[in-house]
Design an enzyme around this catalytic site. Structure first.
Site, PDB file in Angstrom:
ATOM      1  N   GLN A 110      -4.135  -1.635   6.486  1.00 51.20           N
ATOM      2  CA  GLN A 110      -3.181  -0.972   5.591  1.00 51.20           C
ATOM      3  C   GLN A 110      -3.590   0.496   5.408  1.00 51.20           C
ATOM      4  O   GLN A 110      -4.361   0.830   4.512  1.00 51.20           O
ATOM      5  CB  GLN A 110      -3.130  -1.683   4.233  1.00 51.20           C
ATOM      6  CG  GLN A 110      -2.030  -1.152   3.332  1.00 51.20           C
ATOM      7  CD  GLN A 110      -1.905  -1.933   2.031  1.00 51.20           C
ATOM      8  OE1 GLN A 110      -2.044  -1.380   0.955  1.00 51.20           O
ATOM      9  NE2 GLN A 110      -1.650  -3.221   2.125  1.00 51.20           N
ATOM     10  N   TYR A 163      -5.507  -2.420  -9.328  1.00 56.23           N
ATOM     11  CA  TYR A 163      -4.300  -1.806  -9.878  1.00 56.23           C
ATOM     12  C   TYR A 163      -4.175  -2.127 -11.368  1.00 56.23           C
ATOM     13  O   TYR A 163      -4.080  -3.302 -11.757  1.00 56.23           O
ATOM     14  CB  TYR A 163      -3.049  -2.290  -9.145  1.00 56.23           C
ATOM     15  CG  TYR A 163      -2.960  -1.864  -7.695  1.00 56.23           C
ATOM     16  CD1 TYR A 163      -3.817  -0.904  -7.163  1.00 56.23           C
ATOM     17  CD2 TYR A 163      -2.011  -2.423  -6.846  1.00 56.23           C
ATOM     18  CE1 TYR A 163      -3.736  -0.520  -5.828  1.00 56.23           C
ATOM     19  CE2 TYR A 163      -1.919  -2.040  -5.513  1.00 56.23           C
ATOM     20  CZ  TYR A 163      -2.783  -1.095  -5.013  1.00 56.23           C
ATOM     21  OH  TYR A 163      -2.698  -0.710  -3.694  1.00 56.23           O
ATOM     22  N   ASP A 203       2.976  -6.422  -2.339  1.00 54.68           N
ATOM     23  CA  ASP A 203       1.572  -6.039  -2.234  1.00 54.68           C
ATOM     24  C   ASP A 203       0.957  -5.710  -3.597  1.00 54.68           C
ATOM     25  O   ASP A 203       1.613  -5.132  -4.461  1.00 54.68           O
ATOM     26  CB  ASP A 203       1.449  -4.818  -1.308  1.00 54.68           C
ATOM     27  CG  ASP A 203       0.013  -4.401  -1.086  1.00 54.68           C
ATOM     28  OD1 ASP A 203      -0.727  -5.149  -0.418  1.00 54.68           O
ATOM     29  OD2 ASP A 203      -0.378  -3.325  -1.584  1.00 54.68           O
TER      30      ASP A 203
END
Length: 328
Positions: free
Chosen positions: A178, A54, A49
């Site tokens: 999620q 990020y 993932d």
């Protein structure tokens, strides 16, 4: 390793998976990432993932380069990324058609991949009509840039609205959500989302099974080890919120149960998440190969979670949410 269908789809994902949040780009470079990813594969993990936000995109670059240098066959792994925060400009964030299309193309370029298996809407976007988002995600799927789409940290109502649009327009709805899920955070998964599993076949790829490390027991008495996540400057506020007396007391209450089973607290906590039949995959983070090897042993703990053991866990944490009467 066991593999589960992602919700009601035909896609099979490993019961435990690996997430690059915090680690890739912030703590690890390509060389370290390769070692961790290969360690995951050696233990049967096939689901990895990521997200455009990020490390400001660096996490995707690192994962893509690592996968390429490892020489993996693309069809052997399931790769996901998430779209929402792509930059500072007014159209570089959110779930407009513009950002979904441009953000997805940018993510694929960083990953150096033709497609991702799953594309998530990283958060709900109140400033974009849900129909625009549903149509844009279907456009991405129609172009072959993603095979499935899902949501992350959406409410049950928002997911229901997305499905209503998809069904009205004969489009593909979100197949996966999620959410955060662990022994200290349970309401969404065990109460709010209950209608979604049967009505729409929603699967879950849950994150933070260890509550940012709190459920490992390493923060005993509130002490923060220098090599832990809470020692990072960006996470000190989270540490202050998490390391409270009541929470630490619950963690200590779990220790005798783990000792009785002969397993570390971390494996008990991960196995508990994976034991939920509505959870397709539990996303684990790790900065060291040793952590991955330890986490993966949680698979062997799942069969030990008998009804009696689960009752003991419940008595220790007392965190089970109250279910709405209509869903009992």
């Amino acid at each position: 390793m066991q593999y589960r269908n992602l919700g009601r789809s035909g896609l099979k994902v490993s019961q435990l998976s690996y997430g690059s949040w915090v680690t890739f780009g912030n703590q690890l470079d390509v060389k370290d990432a390769k070692a961790l990813l290969q360690c995951c594969r050696d233990h049967g993990v096939n689901f990895f993932d990521n997200a455009e936000v990020y490390a400001n995109g660096r996490a995707e670059e690192i994962m893509g380069q690592a996968v390429r240098e490892l020489g993996w066959k693309r069809s052997d792994v399931v790769v996901s990324t998430k779209i929402f925060w792509g930059g500072q400009g007014p159209n570089d964030k959110g779930l407009s058609r513009k950002h979904i299309v441009e953000g997805t193309k940018a993510s694929l370029k960083r990953l150096d991949m033709d497609y991702v298996d799953v594309l998530y809407c990283h958060r709900p976007d109140s400033s974009t009509p849900i129909e625009e988002t549903v149509r844009a995600m279907n456009h991405v799927i129609d172009r072959g840039w993603a095979f499935y789409w899902g949501t992350s940290e959406w409410s049950s109502q928002q997911i229901t609205e997305a499905w209503a649009v998809a069904q009205r327009l004969d489009l593909v709805g979100p197949i996966v959500e999620q959410p955060e899920y662990n022994l200290l955070s349970r309401h969404k998964v065990e109460s709010e989302f209950l209608p979604l599993y049967t009505n729409y076949g929603i699967g879950l790829t849950t994150w933070s099974p260890l509550a940012s490390g709190v459920l490992t027991g390493k923060y005993k008495n509130g002490d923060v080890p220098p090599d832990s996540r809470f020692a990072l400057e960006n996470y000190k506020n989270l540490a202050q919120r998490s390391l409270v007396t009541d929470v630490l007391k619950k963690v200590e209450g779990l220790r005798p149960i783990a000792d009785e089973l002969g397993v570390p607290l971390s494996q008990l906590a991960i196995a508990w998440c994976a034991a939920n039949p509505n959870v397709s995959s539990v996303i684990c983070g790790a900065t060291k190969e040793s952590q991955i090897r330890e986490n993966m042993k949680a698979i062997d703990v799942i069969p030990l979670l008998t009804p009696v053991v689960m009752e003991k866990i419940e008595a220790a944490v007392q965190s089970k949410p109250k279910r709405p009467d209509s869903y009992r």
